[in-house]
Write a protein that holds these residues in place. Structure first.
Motif, mmCIF file in Angstrom:
data_model
loop_
_atom_site.group_PDB
_atom_site.id
_atom_site.type_symbol
_atom_site.label_atom_id
_atom_site.label_comp_id
_atom_site.label_asym_id
_atom_site.label_seq_id
_atom_site.Cartn_x
_atom_site.Cartn_y
_atom_site.Cartn_z
ATOM 1 N N VAL A 119 17.892 25.614 -9.040
ATOM 2 C CA VAL A 119 18.339 24.728 -7.965
ATOM 3 C C VAL A 119 19.863 24.761 -7.940
ATOM 4 C CG1 VAL A 119 18.321 22.371 -7.063
ATOM 5 C CG2 VAL A 119 16.299 23.272 -8.235
ATOM 6 N N ALA A 120 20.430 25.160 -6.805
ATOM 7 C CA ALA A 120 21.873 25.375 -6.721
ATOM 8 C C ALA A 120 22.668 24.109 -6.420
ATOM 9 C CB ALA A 120 22.163 26.428 -5.648
ATOM 10 N N ASN A 121 22.050 23.134 -5.765
ATOM 11 C CA ASN A 121 22.786 21.945 -5.326
ATOM 12 C C ASN A 121 22.475 20.729 -6.192
ATOM 13 O OD1 ASN A 121 24.094 23.181 -3.138
ATOM 14 N ND2 ASN A 121 22.260 22.981 -1.897
ATOM 15 N N PRO A 122 23.410 19.770 -6.227
ATOM 16 C CA PRO A 122 23.168 18.533 -6.962
ATOM 17 C C PRO A 122 21.893 17.846 -6.457
ATOM 18 C CG PRO A 122 25.454 18.643 -6.230
ATOM 19 C CD PRO A 122 24.727 19.770 -5.566
ATOM 20 N N THR A 123 21.165 17.217 -7.369
ATOM 21 C CA THR A 123 19.863 16.611 -7.040
ATOM 22 C C THR A 123 19.677 15.313 -7.796
ATOM 23 O OG1 THR A 123 18.880 18.789 -6.686
ATOM 24 C CG2 THR A 123 17.356 16.998 -7.129
ATOM 25 N N SER A 124 19.112 14.334 -7.109
ATOM 26 C CA SER A 124 18.657 13.103 -7.746
ATOM 27 C C SER A 124 17.147 13.055 -7.642
ATOM 28 C CB SER A 124 19.265 11.875 -7.069
ATOM 29 O OG SER A 124 20.628 11.761 -7.393
ATOM 30 N N ALA A 125 16.503 12.408 -8.607
ATOM 31 C CA ALA A 125 15.042 12.357 -8.635
ATOM 32 C C ALA A 125 14.561 10.970 -9.039
ATOM 33 C CB ALA A 125 14.503 13.396 -9.616
ATOM 34 N N LEU A 126 13.347 10.672 -8.607
ATOM 35 C CA LEU A 126 12.684 9.405 -8.897
ATOM 36 C C LEU A 126 11.235 9.692 -9.245
ATOM 37 C CD1 LEU A 126 12.000 6.295 -8.594
ATOM 38 C CD2 LEU A 126 11.740 6.767 -6.154
ATOM 39 N N GLU A 127 10.718 9.017 -10.267
ATOM 40 C CA GLU A 127 9.288 9.045 -10.569
ATOM 41 C C GLU A 127 8.836 7.621 -10.834
ATOM 42 O OE1 GLU A 127 5.946 11.182 -13.432
ATOM 43 O OE2 GLU A 127 8.068 11.616 -13.760
ATOM 44 N N LEU A 128 7.805 7.177 -10.084
ATOM 45 C CA LEU A 128 7.259 5.829 -10.222
ATOM 46 C C LEU A 128 5.758 5.888 -10.430
ATOM 47 C CD1 LEU A 128 8.997 3.826 -7.334
ATOM 48 C CD2 LEU A 128 9.327 3.501 -9.777
ATOM 49 N N ASP A 129 5.250 5.039 -11.303
ATOM 50 C CA ASP A 129 3.818 4.881 -11.514
ATOM 51 C C ASP A 129 3.284 3.962 -10.415
ATOM 52 O OD1 ASP A 129 1.246 4.090 -12.319
ATOM 53 O OD2 ASP A 129 1.790 4.014 -14.432
ATOM 54 N N VAL A 130 2.667 4.540 -9.392
ATOM 55 C CA VAL A 130 2.194 3.783 -8.232
ATOM 56 C C VAL A 130 1.101 2.787 -8.632
ATOM 57 C CG1 VAL A 130 1.120 3.979 -5.958
ATOM 58 C CG2 VAL A 130 2.836 5.638 -6.664
ATOM 59 N N GLU A 131 0.262 3.164 -9.567
ATOM 60 C CA GLU A 131 -0.809 2.263 -10.005
ATOM 61 C C GLU A 131 -0.240 1.015 -10.674
ATOM 62 O OE1 GLU A 131 -4.172 4.052 -11.998
ATOM 63 O OE2 GLU A 131 -3.858 5.901 -10.870
ATOM 64 N N ALA A 132 0.827 1.167 -11.420
ATOM 65 C CA ALA A 132 1.466 0.003 -12.046
ATOM 66 C C ALA A 132 2.062 -0.916 -10.979
ATOM 67 C CB ALA A 132 2.544 0.446 -13.033
ATOM 68 N N LEU A 133 2.591 -0.324 -9.905
ATOM 69 C CA LEU A 133 3.123 -1.135 -8.818
ATOM 70 C C LEU A 133 2.008 -1.906 -8.125
ATOM 71 C CD1 LEU A 133 5.700 1.217 -7.090
ATOM 72 C CD2 LEU A 133 6.053 -0.406 -8.943
ATOM 73 N N ALA A 134 0.901 -1.247 -7.882
ATOM 74 C CA ALA A 134 -0.228 -1.906 -7.231
ATOM 75 C C ALA A 134 -0.766 -3.032 -8.103
ATOM 76 C CB ALA A 134 -1.321 -0.896 -6.917
ATOM 77 N N ALA A 135 -0.790 -2.827 -9.405
ATOM 78 C CA ALA A 135 -1.272 -3.859 -10.322
ATOM 79 C C ALA A 135 -0.328 -5.050 -10.358
ATOM 80 C CB ALA A 135 -1.442 -3.284 -11.730
ATOM 81 N N ALA A 136 0.949 -4.806 -10.098
ATOM 82 C CA ALA A 136 1.944 -5.878 -10.152
ATOM 83 C C ALA A 136 2.128 -6.563 -8.808
ATOM 84 C CB ALA A 136 3.281 -5.311 -10.624
ATOM 85 N N SER A 137 1.408 -6.116 -7.805
ATOM 86 C CA SER A 137 1.598 -6.641 -6.462
ATOM 87 C C SER A 137 0.307 -7.212 -5.916
ATOM 88 C CB SER A 137 2.077 -5.505 -5.552
ATOM 89 O OG SER A 137 2.200 -5.945 -4.227
ATOM 90 N N SER A 138 0.440 -8.130 -4.980
ATOM 91 C CA SER A 138 -0.739 -8.703 -4.362
ATOM 92 C C SER A 138 -1.235 -7.846 -3.210
ATOM 93 C CB SER A 138 -0.432 -10.122 -3.845
ATOM 94 O OG SER A 138 0.615 -10.055 -2.915
ATOM 95 N N VAL A 139 -0.486 -6.830 -2.824
ATOM 96 C CA VAL A 139 -0.889 -5.905 -1.776
ATOM 97 C C VAL A 139 -0.682 -4.482 -2.268
ATOM 98 C CG1 VAL A 139 -0.313 -7.469 0.106
ATOM 99 C CG2 VAL A 139 1.395 -5.865 -0.707
ATOM 100 N N PRO A 140 -1.372 -3.499 -1.677
ATOM 101 C CA PRO A 140 -1.129 -2.112 -2.059
ATOM 102 C C PRO A 140 0.309 -1.727 -1.778
ATOM 103 C CG PRO A 140 -3.068 -2.294 -0.654
ATOM 104 C CD PRO A 140 -2.408 -3.646 -0.673
ATOM 105 N N PRO A 141 0.863 -0.714 -2.486
ATOM 106 C CA PRO A 141 2.252 -0.309 -2.275
ATOM 107 C C PRO A 141 2.554 0.086 -0.840
ATOM 108 C CG PRO A 141 1.437 0.645 -4.286
ATOM 109 C CD PRO A 141 0.262 -0.020 -3.614
ATOM 110 N N CYS A 142 1.545 0.387 -0.034
ATOM 111 C CA CYS A 142 1.792 0.775 1.346
ATOM 112 C C CYS A 142 1.789 -0.444 2.270
ATOM 113 C CB CYS A 142 0.746 1.775 1.808
ATOM 114 S SG CYS A 142 -0.932 1.142 1.689
ATOM 115 N N GLY A 143 1.910 -1.648 1.728
ATOM 116 C CA GLY A 143 1.773 -2.867 2.502
ATOM 117 C C GLY A 143 2.955 -3.245 3.370
ATOM 118 N N CYS A 144 3.939 -2.368 3.541
ATOM 119 C CA CYS A 144 5.096 -2.763 4.376
ATOM 120 C C CYS A 144 4.913 -2.321 5.802
ATOM 121 C CB CYS A 144 6.381 -2.210 3.801
ATOM 122 S SG CYS A 144 6.442 -0.432 3.619
#
Length: 144
Positions: A119-144
């Motif tokens: 990869v030639a260019n600068p890069t930022s990355a993110l990794e999130l456990d979607v299941e942990a988010l769903a467990a911590a929320s009263s709605v699915p992560p797609c609830g917006c």
């Protein structure tokens, strides 16, 4: 670039010795690393999952936001990880009932890692456990 898919975690408590967890991975590559873009994505995903920032995090990172009385909140904590550039990496934490749990990591990818993957260019990355988010929320992560 982003993907949502299963990630296999070793787990000796499972019959097969492993457990699948659904993760969201996103990257930003450009003339600059775009750390602020990936950091903004973290905040947006948490907003969509209806998980409020802690008051301390909001006061530091989200101008004008005064926090929430919700029992589930998130924050980010700086960490060192060899995949990321020193001083440009953070862990996403969910806080509930006085305990914290890591649900993800984001940062500017280290130049050596970029070189190893061609990869030639600068890069930022993110990794999130979607299941942990769903467990911590009263709605699915797609609830917006």
């Amino acid at each position: 670039l982003f993907e949502v898919n299963d990630v296999v975690h070793r787990d000796n408590n499972e019959d097969v010795g492993a457990l699948n967890r659904r993760h969201l991975v996103a990257t930003y590559t450009g003339l600059t690393a775009g750390f602020e873009v990936i950091h903004g994505l973290v905040d947006r995903v948490m907003t969509c999952a209806q998980i409020a920032p802690t008051k301390a995090y909001a006061g530091n990172s989200l101008k004008g936001y005064t926090g929430s009385a919700s029992s589930r909140q998130y924050s980010v904590e700086p960490i060192d990880d060899p995949t990321y550039f020193p001083g440009r990496c953070a862990r996403v934490m969910i806080e509930e009932s006085g305990s914290k749990k890591s649900v993800g990591i984001f940062g500017v990818v280290h130049p050596e890692v970029l070189k190893n993957f061609g990869v030639a260019n600068p890069t930022s990355a993110l990794e999130l456990d979607v299941e942990a988010l769903a467990a911590a929320s009263s709605v699915p992560p797609c609830g917006c």
